[in-house]
Scaffold this motif. Structure first.
Motif, PDB file in Angstrom:
ATOM      1  N   GLY A  16       0.643  -1.071   0.197  1.00  0.00           N
ATOM      2  CA  GLY A  16      -0.056   0.095   0.113  1.00  0.00           C
ATOM      3  C   GLY A  16       0.977   1.552   0.204  1.00  0.00           C
ATOM      4  N   ALA A  17       0.948   2.155  -0.737  1.00  0.00           N
ATOM      5  CA  ALA A  17       1.192   3.684  -1.592  1.00  0.00           C
ATOM      6  C   ALA A  17       1.033   4.431  -0.194  1.00  0.00           C
ATOM      7  CB  ALA A  17       1.203   4.043  -2.125  1.00  0.00           C
ATOM      8  N   ALA A  18       1.601   5.070   0.320  1.00  0.00           N
ATOM      9  CA  ALA A  18       2.039   5.828   1.506  1.00  0.00           C
ATOM     10  C   ALA A  18       1.183   5.671   3.338  1.00  0.00           C
ATOM     11  CB  ALA A  18       0.708   7.541   1.437  1.00  0.00           C
ATOM     12  N   ARG A  19       1.346   4.594   3.405  1.00  0.00           N
ATOM     13  CA  ARG A  19       0.979   3.658   4.078  1.00  0.00           C
ATOM     14  C   ARG A  19       2.296   3.091   5.200  1.00  0.00           C
ATOM     15  NH1 ARG A  19      -2.919   5.765   3.927  1.00  0.00           N
ATOM     16  NH2 ARG A  19      -5.324   4.873   3.797  1.00  0.00           N
ATOM     17  N   ILE A  60      -2.939  -3.699  -0.443  1.00  0.00           N
ATOM     18  CA  ILE A  60      -3.344  -4.439   0.566  1.00  0.00           C
ATOM     19  C   ILE A  60      -4.168  -3.551   1.631  1.00  0.00           C
ATOM     20  CG2 ILE A  60      -3.019  -6.306   2.145  1.00  0.00           C
ATOM     21  CD1 ILE A  60      -1.799  -7.947   0.391  1.00  0.00           C
ATOM     22  N   PHE A  61      -3.295  -2.274   2.113  1.00  0.00           N
ATOM     23  CA  PHE A  61      -3.384  -1.465   3.362  1.00  0.00           C
ATOM     24  C   PHE A  61      -3.736  -0.399   2.702  1.00  0.00           C
ATOM     25  CE2 PHE A  61      -1.512  -5.592   5.334  1.00  0.00           C
ATOM     26  CZ  PHE A  61      -1.948  -6.219   5.768  1.00  0.00           C
ATOM     27  N   GLY A  62      -3.804   0.259   1.958  1.00  0.00           N
ATOM     28  CA  GLY A  62      -3.217   0.830   0.826  1.00  0.00           C
ATOM     29  C   GLY A  62      -5.228   2.112   0.759  1.00  0.00           C
ATOM     30  N   LYS A 105      -6.754   6.477  -2.714  1.00  0.00           N
ATOM     31  CA  LYS A 105      -6.704   8.154  -3.110  1.00  0.00           C
ATOM     32  C   LYS A 105      -4.862   8.444  -3.702  1.00  0.00           C
ATOM     33  CE  LYS A 105      -9.430   9.392   0.362  1.00  0.00           C
ATOM     34  NZ  LYS A 105     -10.363  10.011   1.276  1.00  0.00           N
ATOM     35  N   GLU A 106      -4.273   7.502  -2.381  1.00  0.00           N
ATOM     36  CA  GLU A 106      -3.258   7.432  -1.975  1.00  0.00           C
ATOM     37  C   GLU A 106      -1.980   7.625  -3.242  1.00  0.00           C
ATOM     38  OE1 GLU A 106      -2.053   9.355   0.531  1.00  0.00           O
ATOM     39  OE2 GLU A 106      -2.765   8.359   1.737  1.00  0.00           O
ATOM     40  N   VAL A 107      -2.704   7.152  -4.583  1.00  0.00           N
ATOM     41  CA  VAL A 107      -1.687   6.543  -5.877  1.00  0.00           C
ATOM     42  C   VAL A 107      -2.338   7.170  -7.174  1.00  0.00           C
ATOM     43  CG1 VAL A 107      -1.680   4.599  -4.990  1.00  0.00           C
ATOM     44  CG2 VAL A 107      -3.680   4.667  -6.186  1.00  0.00           C
ATOM     45  N   MET A 108      -3.610   8.025  -7.212  1.00  0.00           N
ATOM     46  CA  MET A 108      -3.987   9.342  -7.695  1.00  0.00           C
ATOM     47  C   MET A 108      -2.815  10.757  -7.717  1.00  0.00           C
ATOM     48  SD  MET A 108      -8.039   8.721  -6.538  1.00  0.00           S
ATOM     49  CE  MET A 108      -8.240  10.184  -8.277  1.00  0.00           C
TER      50      MET A 108
END
Length: 330
Positions: free
Chosen positions: A251-254, A318-320, A323-326
């Motif tokens: 998960g990006a930005a986690r 999985i835990f992302g 909105k964090e990958v836009m």
């Protein structure tokens, strides 16, 4: 099939030094890609510069181990400056182009025959980890049940590695909940809006590039000390792509995403690579279809296929958070 061996190998991959090194590298990449939106395709260069900074300082110039650690970290900072100064004022894709090229330039410099007197060329360098293992407090192996066993050397590098992971996660946790972190995430969403508020966007991007590069470079130290050797092809471009896989899996930005992603990545890879040879030997998979030498490549194919499925059905990981990958591609 010997399920005890398969399960043991798979479980070891959840906590071993290789997993730790990739987790550290992915933590740094998460700062770049997940939080700031920087398309850095040269994270392997940061690991290579740090590892060779340590190895060359100790093995080539005969300086103390801790000086080598300092040189490696300084090398990561200098590399971030060299990459960021000409590119961070431009669109995101320019950074991607420059970083993927820089990673190959760094690898080929370490392989260069003309520099082999200092870098060891394609053979790399050894004899730089003695001082590190001289500090090893463990005298014997650690056995967890009947399936998992680590010798004293592996146990020492794992201990140091997990401490570095904890420190790195704590730094990221504090940084991203500070005013600095809020600016970083705002840059990812809309850097023009951030610039209109009077913030120096280029300066913040540079700080992020340095922080992520230094955190990622810790993985280079772990790999070098675990192998007690450095070799340039270890830090090829595919290394960075594995890190992106790990970041997206977790998960990006986690904060904990890179660690969870690294565990999942190496568990699946170790499990597949352990199962396939046993299945071929037992006759479940005919050798005309696949032999043991091809099993390793099939493992990466399976992980890649799984990543494609994940990106289709859950692109945030999985835990992302989706909105964090836009990302803004400007």
């Amino acid at each position: 099939m010997s399920w005890d061996i398969i399960i043991g190998v798979s479980l070891e991959s959840l906590i071993n030094a290789t997993m730790i090194a990739y987790a550290l590298a992915a933590i740094g990449l998460n700062v770049h890609f997940g939080y700031t939106g920087l398309l850095n395709f040269g994270q392997s260069a940061f690991l290579g510069v740090a590892a060779y900074g340590l190895a060359m300082t100790v093995a080539t110039f005969g300086l103390p181990f801790w000086v080598g650690i300092g040189v490696g970290l300084l090398g990561a900072v200098v590399l971030a400056l060299l990459l960021g100064i000409p590119t961070l004022r431009l669109r995101a894709d320019y950074l991607a182009i420059v970083t993927i090229a820089a990673a190959e330039i760094v690898r080929l410099l370490f392989r260069s025959v003309s520099l082999s007197e200092w870098t060891g060329g394609s053979d790399g360098l050894q004899a730089f980890s003695d001082d590190f293992y001289a500090m090893n407090p463990y005298s014997g192996a650690l056995e967890i049940g009947t399936l998992i066993s680590f010798d004293a050397r592996e146990l020492w590098i794992m201990t140091v590695g997990w401490v570095l992971v904890a420190i790195s996660l704590f730094i990221v946790f504090l940084a991203m909940r500070s005013p600095w972190g809020r600016v970083i995430k705002a840059i990812r969403e809309d850097e023009d809006a951030v610039r209109s508020l009077g913030k120096n966007v280029v300066s913040y991007k540079m700080q992020s590039l340095i922080l992520g590069g230094v955190l990622g470079s810790l993985g280079g130290f772990v790999i070098a000390l675990r192998n007690a050797a450095v070799q340039p092809d270890t830090y090829g471009t595919e290394f960075t792509f594995y890190m992106y896989t790990i970041v997206i899996l977790g998960g990006a930005a986690r904060v904990f995403g890179p660690v969870v992603g690294s565990m999942i990545f190496w568990f699946l890879l170790a499990f597949i690579n352990a199962v396939l040879p046993e299945a071929i030997e037992a006759g479940y998979i005919p050798e005309w279809f696949m032999d043991k030498t091809q099993a390793g490549a099939v493992g990466y194919i399976a992980v890649g296929f799984g990543l494609i499925v994940l990106l289709i059905f859950r692109p945030q990981g999985i835990f992302g958070d989706k909105k964090e990958v836009m990302l803004d591609g400007r």
